[in-house]
Motif scaffolding. Structure first.
Motif, PDB file in Angstrom:
ATOM      1  N   LEU A   1       0.825  -1.204   0.000  1.00 59.92           N
ATOM      2  CA  LEU A   1       0.000   0.000   0.000  1.00 59.92           C
ATOM      3  C   LEU A   1       0.864   1.260   0.000  1.00 59.92           C
ATOM      4  O   LEU A   1       0.644   2.192  -0.787  1.00 59.92           O
ATOM      5  CB  LEU A   1      -0.931  -0.019   1.205  1.00 59.92           C
ATOM      6  CG  LEU A   1      -2.039   1.044   1.258  1.00 59.92           C
ATOM      7  CD1 LEU A   1      -3.234   0.528   2.045  1.00 59.92           C
ATOM      8  CD2 LEU A   1      -1.563   2.355   1.873  1.00 59.92           C
ATOM      9  N   LEU A   2       1.879   1.311   0.854  1.00 63.48           N
ATOM     10  CA  LEU A   2       2.694   2.514   0.959  1.00 63.48           C
ATOM     11  C   LEU A   2       3.627   2.686  -0.240  1.00 63.48           C
ATOM     12  O   LEU A   2       3.920   3.815  -0.645  1.00 63.48           O
ATOM     13  CB  LEU A   2       3.503   2.494   2.253  1.00 63.48           C
ATOM     14  CG  LEU A   2       2.683   2.626   3.537  1.00 63.48           C
ATOM     15  CD1 LEU A   2       3.599   2.705   4.749  1.00 63.48           C
ATOM     16  CD2 LEU A   2       1.761   3.835   3.506  1.00 63.48           C
ATOM     17  N   THR A   3       4.091   1.582  -0.816  1.00 62.25           N
ATOM     18  CA  THR A   3       4.923   1.685  -2.017  1.00 62.25           C
ATOM     19  C   THR A   3       4.125   2.281  -3.166  1.00 62.25           C
ATOM     20  O   THR A   3       4.584   3.191  -3.868  1.00 62.25           O
ATOM     21  CB  THR A   3       5.475   0.313  -2.412  1.00 62.25           C
ATOM     22  OG1 THR A   3       6.267  -0.210  -1.339  1.00 62.25           O
ATOM     23  CG2 THR A   3       6.332   0.402  -3.665  1.00 62.25           C
ATOM     24  N   MET A   4       2.908   1.792  -3.378  1.00 61.96           N
ATOM     25  CA  MET A   4       2.065   2.315  -4.448  1.00 61.96           C
ATOM     26  C   MET A   4       1.650   3.761  -4.161  1.00 61.96           C
ATOM     27  O   MET A   4       1.556   4.587  -5.063  1.00 61.96           O
ATOM     28  CB  MET A   4       0.830   1.433  -4.608  1.00 61.96           C
ATOM     29  CG  MET A   4       1.131   0.053  -5.167  1.00 61.96           C
ATOM     30  SD  MET A   4       1.728   0.165  -6.871  1.00 61.96           S
ATOM     31  CE  MET A   4       2.195  -1.548  -7.185  1.00 61.96           C
ATOM     32  N   ALA A   5       1.426   4.064  -2.888  1.00 58.98           N
ATOM     33  CA  ALA A   5       0.959   5.408  -2.526  1.00 58.98           C
ATOM     34  C   ALA A   5       1.997   6.472  -2.818  1.00 58.98           C
ATOM     35  O   ALA A   5       1.649   7.644  -2.996  1.00 58.98           O
ATOM     36  CB  ALA A   5       0.581   5.442  -1.049  1.00 58.98           C
ATOM     37  N   GLN A   6       3.257   6.111  -2.873  1.00 59.99           N
ATOM     38  CA  GLN A   6       4.302   7.111  -3.054  1.00 59.99           C
ATOM     39  C   GLN A   6       4.361   7.673  -4.469  1.00 59.99           C
ATOM     40  O   GLN A   6       5.113   8.599  -4.720  1.00 59.99           O
ATOM     41  CB  GLN A   6       5.662   6.509  -2.683  1.00 59.99           C
ATOM     42  CG  GLN A   6       5.831   6.302  -1.186  1.00 59.99           C
ATOM     43  CD  GLN A   6       7.194   5.750  -0.817  1.00 59.99           C
ATOM     44  OE1 GLN A   6       7.936   5.283  -1.657  1.00 59.99           O
ATOM     45  NE2 GLN A   6       7.507   5.798   0.465  1.00 59.99           N
ATOM     46  N   HIS A   7       3.526   7.175  -5.425  1.00 65.33           N
ATOM     47  CA  HIS A   7       3.798   7.532  -6.832  1.00 65.33           C
ATOM     48  C   HIS A   7       2.836   8.424  -7.607  1.00 65.33           C
ATOM     49  O   HIS A   7       3.341   8.983  -8.632  1.00 65.33           O
ATOM     50  CB  HIS A   7       4.094   6.240  -7.592  1.00 65.33           C
ATOM     51  CG  HIS A   7       5.423   5.691  -7.179  1.00 65.33           C
ATOM     52  ND1 HIS A   7       6.614   6.257  -7.601  1.00 65.33           N
ATOM     53  CD2 HIS A   7       5.769   4.720  -6.320  1.00 65.33           C
ATOM     54  CE1 HIS A   7       7.629   5.602  -7.061  1.00 65.33           C
ATOM     55  NE2 HIS A   7       7.144   4.656  -6.271  1.00 65.33           N
ATOM     56  N   PRO A   8       1.679   8.716  -7.350  1.00 64.96           N
ATOM     57  CA  PRO A   8       0.682   8.084  -6.479  1.00 64.96           C
ATOM     58  C   PRO A   8      -0.246   7.212  -7.327  1.00 64.96           C
ATOM     59  O   PRO A   8      -0.583   7.567  -8.451  1.00 64.96           O
ATOM     60  CB  PRO A   8      -0.088   9.285  -5.951  1.00 64.96           C
ATOM     61  CG  PRO A   8      -0.018  10.273  -7.074  1.00 64.96           C
ATOM     62  CD  PRO A   8       1.247  10.010  -7.853  1.00 64.96           C
ATOM     63  N   VAL A   9      -0.666   6.093  -6.774  1.00 66.51           N
ATOM     64  CA  VAL A   9      -1.468   5.127  -7.513  1.00 66.51           C
ATOM     65  C   VAL A   9      -2.765   4.869  -6.755  1.00 66.51           C
ATOM     66  O   VAL A   9      -2.713   4.470  -5.587  1.00 66.51           O
ATOM     67  CB  VAL A   9      -0.699   3.804  -7.685  1.00 66.51           C
ATOM     68  CG1 VAL A   9      -1.531   2.785  -8.458  1.00 66.51           C
ATOM     69  CG2 VAL A   9       0.633   4.038  -8.400  1.00 66.51           C
ATOM     70  N   PRO A  10      -3.944   5.082  -7.366  1.00 69.81           N
ATOM     71  CA  PRO A  10      -5.190   4.629  -6.733  1.00 69.81           C
ATOM     72  C   PRO A  10      -5.145   3.113  -6.521  1.00 69.81           C
ATOM     73  O   PRO A  10      -4.508   2.391  -7.298  1.00 69.81           O
ATOM     74  CB  PRO A  10      -6.262   5.020  -7.753  1.00 69.81           C
ATOM     75  CG  PRO A  10      -5.640   6.127  -8.549  1.00 69.81           C
ATOM     76  CD  PRO A  10      -4.179   5.783  -8.631  1.00 69.81           C
ATOM     77  N   GLN A  11      -5.852   2.634  -5.491  1.00 68.91           N
ATOM     78  CA  GLN A  11      -5.690   1.228  -5.113  1.00 68.91           C
ATOM     79  C   GLN A  11      -7.036   0.573  -4.834  1.00 68.91           C
ATOM     80  O   GLN A  11      -7.914   1.176  -4.202  1.00 68.91           O
ATOM     81  CB  GLN A  11      -4.791   1.132  -3.883  1.00 68.91           C
ATOM     82  CG  GLN A  11      -3.443   1.824  -4.103  1.00 68.91           C
ATOM     83  CD  GLN A  11      -2.484   1.681  -2.954  1.00 68.91           C
ATOM     84  OE1 GLN A  11      -2.265   0.571  -2.461  1.00 68.91           O
ATOM     85  NE2 GLN A  11      -1.884   2.783  -2.528  1.00 68.91           N
ATOM     86  N   LEU A  12      -7.160  -0.673  -5.306  1.00 70.19           N
ATOM     87  CA  LEU A  12      -8.294  -1.519  -4.970  1.00 70.19           C
ATOM     88  C   LEU A  12      -7.793  -2.541  -3.964  1.00 70.19           C
ATOM     89  O   LEU A  12      -6.928  -3.370  -4.277  1.00 70.19           O
ATOM     90  CB  LEU A  12      -8.850  -2.221  -6.208  1.00 70.19           C
ATOM     91  CG  LEU A  12      -9.940  -3.264  -5.962  1.00 70.19           C
ATOM     92  CD1 LEU A  12     -11.122  -2.677  -5.198  1.00 70.19           C
ATOM     93  CD2 LEU A  12     -10.395  -3.897  -7.271  1.00 70.19           C
TER      94      LEU A  12
ATOM     95  N   GLY B   1      -8.253   7.638  -1.484  1.00 66.13           N
ATOM     96  CA  GLY B   1      -7.543   7.215  -2.686  1.00 66.13           C
ATOM     97  C   GLY B   1      -7.730   5.759  -3.036  1.00 66.13           C
ATOM     98  O   GLY B   1      -7.133   5.284  -4.011  1.00 66.13           O
ATOM     99  N   SER B   2      -8.559   5.051  -2.274  1.00 69.87           N
ATOM    100  CA  SER B   2      -8.711   3.614  -2.468  1.00 69.87           C
ATOM    101  C   SER B   2     -10.167   3.198  -2.347  1.00 69.87           C
ATOM    102  O   SER B   2     -10.977   3.887  -1.719  1.00 69.87           O
ATOM    103  CB  SER B   2      -7.893   2.839  -1.413  1.00 69.87           C
ATOM    104  OG  SER B   2      -6.529   3.185  -1.455  1.00 69.87           O
ATOM    105  N   LEU B   3     -10.469   2.035  -2.917  1.00 68.46           N
ATOM    106  CA  LEU B   3     -11.728   1.332  -2.694  1.00 68.46           C
ATOM    107  C   LEU B   3     -11.414  -0.005  -2.037  1.00 68.46           C
ATOM    108  O   LEU B   3     -10.326  -0.565  -2.226  1.00 68.46           O
ATOM    109  CB  LEU B   3     -12.470   1.092  -4.002  1.00 68.46           C
ATOM    110  CG  LEU B   3     -13.093   2.321  -4.688  1.00 68.46           C
ATOM    111  CD1 LEU B   3     -13.703   1.921  -6.029  1.00 68.46           C
ATOM    112  CD2 LEU B   3     -14.150   2.969  -3.795  1.00 68.46           C
ATOM    113  N   VAL B   4     -12.369  -0.531  -1.265  1.00 68.80           N
ATOM    114  CA  VAL B   4     -12.158  -1.766  -0.516  1.00 68.80           C
ATOM    115  C   VAL B   4     -13.263  -2.760  -0.834  1.00 68.80           C
ATOM    116  O   VAL B   4     -14.451  -2.412  -0.823  1.00 68.80           O
ATOM    117  CB  VAL B   4     -12.135  -1.503   1.008  1.00 68.80           C
ATOM    118  CG1 VAL B   4     -11.956  -2.815   1.770  1.00 68.80           C
ATOM    119  CG2 VAL B   4     -11.035  -0.522   1.363  1.00 68.80           C
TER     120      VAL B   4
END
Length: 431
Positions: A334-345, A365-368
């Motif tokens: 989660l934190l690696t992707m967040a640094q770039h920034p990348v939305p996340q499922l 920035g994310s959906l769960v």
């Protein structure tokens, strides 16, 4: 000064510790990393000095064996945090009866059997080497016992949300409200017994350290009363090689699909069908890069044309090329992707995943989708929303900026030096 890091034999727990270990090393301090014997390769691959202590064990297999003593036991772990730490996710569970029963059970099932193999050897090494500072991940409870035995300052270095510290806050608040004769404390009884065995006594620092280093930004963190030092997360996943196909930017939106290494490393598999998820995305104009171990790849009957399967890829190299990430709500991912920034499922299923995913969804920035509810249709719908609605990328950018504002591991070193001087026993050697 001499700094000892201590972690249980689990990659997801030790890898987030190592950038700070290197920051201290490059600042001129002596650094050692203690773990069980089979885990020394993980440490030495990072260029650090390993100290094998105790005997080998597998945390997951240990938990499965211990849970076999419970009624209605099964090999499938319960979703979310176990009692009493579920009170950190749901404060409604923070009752005196739930927490005391939960602590009694978790000490018997988990903390005691996971710590016992390391305690005696770790204490012997600590007394021989005389570290000034001990930094430990929150499940490595042999570490504060050893730190107390040698008079070292010590603190926790978190690898996710601080369910342990928040639960302890609830417990101490409720304990103070009980009659004196009923203030039971199973965790203190267990830790205190070992502290006395090695010449000390119980203090709350044995549970939560003299201080806590938290790598989560404020928007993802669980608030507690503990003395907390924020630190920027630096991605490290072990040895990494950059493949040639990753040199150039993708021609289509790239979607990363990764569910971490913990489940497959321990033979647990995934909680949803990778095959079905790949099929649900097969007709979209995207490129799916899925990190799927070879054993899991062999279970697939068809790989869509828009999917690339690899056993492993360094996430810090993949993340800058991604438009979206689908994963298990693992802390490092989660934190690696967040640094770039990348939305996340996020498809969480176990332990800290649901709590961390909830915090990330609230940040925006994310959906769960819980992994047990990750149907192909639900995943496809979420992917289309995350790629199509600009608000998710805007909130992901805000999270990136929040992460970038945190002190780096190198910047934290002077504060650790100060705290070591504050908490180290004055009777110890000074160096």
């Amino acid at each position: 000064m001499r700094v000892l890091f201590v972690a249980n034999p689990e990659k997801a727990h030790v890898l987030p510790l190592l950038p700070l270990a290197w920051a201290l090393r490059t600042a001129g301090h002596e650094v050692r990393v203690a773990g069980t014997p089979w885990f020394t390769d993980v440490i030495t691959q990072a260029g650090l000095t390993a100290v094998p202590v105790g005997r080998d064990y597998d945390l997951w297999e240990l938990l499965r064996r211990q849970m076999h003593t419970l009624p209605n036991w099964s090999y499938r772990p319960e979703f979310g945090l176990p009692a009493p730490y579920d009170a950190a996710h749901d404060p409604g569970r923070a009752t005196w009866s739930h927490l005391t029963a939960g602590y009694e059970e978790i000490v018997r099932l988990w903390h005691k059997p996971a710590s016992f193999p390391m305690i005696a050897d770790l204490v012997r090494f600590a007394r021989a080497w005389q570290p000034d500072l001990v930094l430990w991940e929150p499940l490595a409870m042999a570490a504060p016992i050893a730190a107390a035995a040698c008079g070292a300052a010590h603190g926790r270095l978190l690898w996710s949300v601080d369910a342990f510290g928040v639960t302890r806050d609830h417990f101490l608040r409720l304990r103070a409200q009980q009659p004196s004769a009923e203030r039971t404390d199973p965790l203190a009884d267990w830790l205190g017994g070992y502290a006395r065995l090695h010449g000390g006594e119980f203090t709350e620092s044995l549970v939560t350290g003299h201080f806590t280093v938290d790598q989560l930004p404020a928007s993802l963190r669980l608030a507690s009363s503990l003395r907390t030092l924020p630190m920027r997360f630096v991605p490290y996943g072990g040895p990494a090689t950059l493949p040639r196909w990753l040199w150039a930017p993708p021609k289509r939106p790239r979607v990363a699909l990764t569910m971490g290494v913990s489940a497959t490393d321990h033979g647990a598999g995934y909680e949803f069908s990778v095959q079905d998820v790949l099929a649900s995305l097969a007709d979209l104009d995207i490129e799916v890069v899925a990190t799927v171990p070879e054993a899991e790849q062999r279970k697939l009957t068809r790989v869509p044309d828009n999917a690339r399967l690899v056993p492993y890829i360094p996430l810090h190299a993949l993340a800058p090329t991604c438009s979206l990430a689908i994963h298990h709500a693992g802390f490092g991912t989660l934190l690696t992707m967040a640094q770039h920034p990348v939305p996340q499922l996020l498809l969480p299923w176990d332990f800290d995943g649901p709590t961390l995913a909830r915090q990330a969804a609230a940040q925006g920035g994310s959906l769960v989708i819980g992994a047990d509810r990750a149907t192909p249709a639900a995943v496809r719908e979420a992917v289309l929303r995350l790629l199509g609605e600009p608000g998710f990328r805007e909130r992901a950018a805000a999270l990136r900026d929040e992460l970038a504002a945190l002190p780096t591991p190198n910047a934290l070193v002077p504060e650790l030096e100060r705290l070591t001087a504050e908490f180290r026993s004055p009777a110890r050697r000074t160096q």
